[in-house]
Design a protein around this motif. Sequence first.
Motif, mmCIF file in Angstrom:
data_model
loop_
_atom_site.group_PDB
_atom_site.id
_atom_site.type_symbol
_atom_site.label_atom_id
_atom_site.label_comp_id
_atom_site.label_asym_id
_atom_site.label_seq_id
_atom_site.Cartn_x
_atom_site.Cartn_y
_atom_site.Cartn_z
ATOM 1 N N ARG A 195 4.662 8.531 40.019
ATOM 2 C CA ARG A 195 4.243 8.027 38.822
ATOM 3 C C ARG A 195 2.746 7.696 38.767
ATOM 4 O O ARG A 195 1.805 8.114 37.947
ATOM 5 N N GLU A 196 2.295 7.112 39.999
ATOM 6 C CA GLU A 196 0.746 6.850 40.264
ATOM 7 C C GLU A 196 -0.011 8.102 40.367
ATOM 8 O O GLU A 196 -1.022 8.107 39.808
ATOM 9 N N LEU A 197 0.452 8.942 41.238
ATOM 10 C CA LEU A 197 -0.513 10.202 41.437
ATOM 11 C C LEU A 197 -0.374 11.080 40.105
ATOM 12 O O LEU A 197 -1.296 11.668 39.813
ATOM 13 N N ARG A 198 0.784 11.190 39.320
ATOM 14 C CA ARG A 198 0.896 11.864 38.081
ATOM 15 C C ARG A 198 -0.290 11.156 37.167
ATOM 16 O O ARG A 198 -0.971 11.741 36.306
ATOM 17 N N ALA A 199 -0.479 9.853 37.156
ATOM 18 C CA ALA A 199 -1.127 9.216 36.274
ATOM 19 C C ALA A 199 -2.472 8.865 36.612
ATOM 20 O O ALA A 199 -3.490 8.817 35.765
ATOM 21 N N GLY A 200 -2.942 9.071 37.847
ATOM 22 C CA GLY A 200 -4.073 8.981 38.423
ATOM 23 C C GLY A 200 -4.756 7.679 38.764
ATOM 24 O O GLY A 200 -5.713 7.130 38.711
ATOM 25 N N VAL A 201 -3.655 6.902 38.556
ATOM 26 C CA VAL A 201 -4.096 5.252 38.573
ATOM 27 C C VAL A 201 -2.678 4.707 39.151
ATOM 28 O O VAL A 201 -1.730 4.998 38.883
ATOM 29 N N THR A 202 -2.998 3.360 40.057
ATOM 30 C CA THR A 202 -1.955 2.736 40.522
ATOM 31 C C THR A 202 -1.448 1.856 39.310
ATOM 32 O O THR A 202 -1.599 1.680 38.439
ATOM 33 N N GLU A 203 -0.083 1.491 39.576
ATOM 34 C CA GLU A 203 0.721 0.876 38.463
ATOM 35 C C GLU A 203 0.283 -0.500 37.994
ATOM 36 O O GLU A 203 0.273 -0.744 36.808
ATOM 37 N N ASP A 204 -0.489 -1.110 38.862
ATOM 38 C CA ASP A 204 -1.299 -2.371 38.342
ATOM 39 C C ASP A 204 -2.444 -1.970 37.737
ATOM 40 O O ASP A 204 -3.188 -3.014 37.057
ATOM 41 N N GLY A 205 -2.765 -0.698 37.736
ATOM 42 C CA GLY A 205 -4.244 -0.470 37.060
ATOM 43 C C GLY A 205 -5.411 -0.693 37.650
ATOM 44 O O GLY A 205 -6.619 -0.280 37.034
ATOM 45 N N PRO A 250 28.452 12.507 51.886
ATOM 46 C CA PRO A 250 29.239 11.162 52.341
ATOM 47 C C PRO A 250 28.464 10.166 51.400
ATOM 48 O O PRO A 250 27.464 10.106 51.114
ATOM 49 N N ASP A 251 29.406 9.132 50.937
ATOM 50 C CA ASP A 251 28.915 8.200 50.551
ATOM 51 C C ASP A 251 27.844 7.169 51.116
ATOM 52 O O ASP A 251 28.476 6.861 52.163
ATOM 53 N N LEU A 252 26.570 6.905 50.467
ATOM 54 C CA LEU A 252 25.706 6.221 51.346
ATOM 55 C C LEU A 252 25.563 4.943 50.528
ATOM 56 O O LEU A 252 25.378 4.999 49.189
ATOM 57 N N PRO A 253 25.172 3.868 51.198
ATOM 58 C CA PRO A 253 24.878 2.898 50.684
ATOM 59 C C PRO A 253 23.505 3.111 49.517
ATOM 60 O O PRO A 253 22.567 3.734 49.988
ATOM 61 N N PRO A 254 23.535 2.123 48.464
ATOM 62 C CA PRO A 254 22.156 2.563 47.580
ATOM 63 C C PRO A 254 20.940 2.232 48.283
ATOM 64 O O PRO A 254 20.965 1.104 49.039
ATOM 65 N N ALA A 255 20.064 2.906 48.268
ATOM 66 C CA ALA A 255 18.537 2.966 48.889
ATOM 67 C C ALA A 255 17.621 2.679 47.943
ATOM 68 O O ALA A 255 16.848 3.313 47.526
ATOM 69 N N LEU A 256 17.773 1.829 46.882
ATOM 70 C CA LEU A 256 16.958 1.390 45.752
ATOM 71 C C LEU A 256 15.740 1.317 46.237
ATOM 72 O O LEU A 256 14.666 1.688 45.365
ATOM 73 N N ASP A 257 15.197 0.653 47.341
ATOM 74 C CA ASP A 257 13.833 0.432 47.623
ATOM 75 C C ASP A 257 13.148 1.427 47.864
ATOM 76 O O ASP A 257 12.021 1.784 47.458
ATOM 77 N N GLU A 258 13.911 2.673 48.652
ATOM 78 C CA GLU A 258 13.323 3.791 49.081
ATOM 79 C C GLU A 258 13.137 4.771 47.677
ATOM 80 O O GLU A 258 12.005 5.338 47.538
ATOM 81 N N ILE A 259 14.002 4.868 46.711
ATOM 82 C CA ILE A 259 14.090 5.490 45.607
ATOM 83 C C ILE A 259 12.935 4.757 44.709
ATOM 84 O O ILE A 259 12.142 5.519 44.038
ATOM 85 N N ARG A 260 12.755 3.527 44.557
ATOM 86 C CA ARG A 260 11.769 3.025 44.002
ATOM 87 C C ARG A 260 10.234 3.600 44.610
ATOM 88 O O ARG A 260 9.484 3.730 43.765
ATOM 89 N N ARG A 261 10.147 3.647 45.814
ATOM 90 C CA ARG A 261 8.910 4.082 46.535
ATOM 91 C C ARG A 261 8.569 5.330 45.974
ATOM 92 O O ARG A 261 7.388 5.726 45.559
ATOM 93 N N VAL A 262 9.679 6.278 46.157
ATOM 94 C CA VAL A 262 9.376 7.682 45.536
ATOM 95 C C VAL A 262 8.890 7.667 44.142
ATOM 96 O O VAL A 262 7.917 8.382 43.748
ATOM 97 N N VAL A 263 9.616 7.210 43.336
ATOM 98 C CA VAL A 263 9.095 7.040 41.943
ATOM 99 C C VAL A 263 7.871 6.633 41.495
ATOM 100 O O VAL A 263 7.173 7.219 40.747
ATOM 101 N N THR A 264 7.571 5.450 42.361
ATOM 102 C CA THR A 264 6.159 5.039 42.301
ATOM 103 C C THR A 264 5.156 5.897 42.511
ATOM 104 O O THR A 264 4.008 5.984 41.837
ATOM 105 N N VAL A 265 5.392 6.379 43.643
ATOM 106 C CA VAL A 265 4.401 7.469 44.366
ATOM 107 C C VAL A 265 4.094 8.429 43.090
ATOM 108 O O VAL A 265 3.118 8.696 42.858
#
Length: 366
Positions: free
Chosen positions: A272-282, A255-270
């Motif tokens: 990227r950070e675990l892949r790089a071994g450092v938080t986005e702010d360094g 079913p069409d769901l409202p975009p949940a960009l905040d949750e998607i952004r959290r997943v992507v951030t997690v």
Amino acid sequence: MTPPQNNTAPEVLRQHAEQAYAHELAALAQHDRFPRPPKWNLSPRAVLTYLMGGRAGDTEITPKYVGEARLMEIAVATLATDRALLLLGVPGTAKSWVSEHLAAAISGDSTLLVQGTAGTDENAIRYGWNYARLLAEGPSEAALVESPVMHAMRQGKIARLEELTRVQSDVQDTLITILSEKTLPVPELNTEVQAVRGFNLIATANNRDKGVNDLSSALKRRFNTVVLPVPDSLEDELSIVTRRVESLGRSLGLPDLPPALDEIRRVVTVFRELRAGVTEDGKTKLKTPSGSLSVAEAISVVTNGLTLAAHFGDGELSSHDVAASLIGAVVKDPVQDQAVWNEYLETAVKKRAGWKEFYTACREVS
């Protein structure tokens, strides 16, 4: 009572690229005014537009690849020469996706595919036999079973070979004559198949598999290698994940769901950070888990979360929906990765503004 059905999803679970984007390919062909190499459906410029996005008349062309356009220019230009193309990168860098769309745009057919595995033999690349006819009639054209590569050679199309480094070295070298001489001998029939103009090969390889079955120097020389990197920025990766999740949702009939960009952004951030071994702010160094944490896995996590929200939740993607799938993607080793994940939650997530619900949800399922 019969529940309402979603009738907007296609009948097949996943359409080939030339089917899913047929309207875009048709629009590009209609407005393409640039020269086309022999047997190409589109000019190299139009193929690039198909990959990177743009317009063809009134039709919007959606981007299939988010990243540096120069890499796609090199890939497309390679296929217009006599060199084969090798797409190399870590898992989840869209190698197979790009391969499929290149074949769809150039040949209108992305199905001439050999899936490389440790068990792939020469027949999968060269040809096989219909053994019933072979025993009854002996070797003949009628008993010959073409491989996707042989078919591409006869038709002047693009063939694809996935996970080349998974294939045994002696089987890999079957490609040398095909790529150098553009000929496939058939000694049983005392004949050969010569590639017609338009034929070429796209192979993909995972550079984390280096050392599994390294390519011989002779075979490497037959390829032009394009290394596909992980997305440069969080915004690029977010765009990729969002687009693919929307596409998968339609194909799965969610079913069409409202975009949940905040949750998607959290997943992507997690990821990227675990892949790089450092938080986005360094500011905080992190331990990395054993898994690859690819873009493809991030897409899977969000899609699973949307499915939970659609069928068992309130229809809106929440942190609890995401957390349930996220743990399985991060924690591959129940001892080592669990420790890495727990430390990440406490050092990077717990005090992050706006992430309290996400932290709580992850703690509940950890």
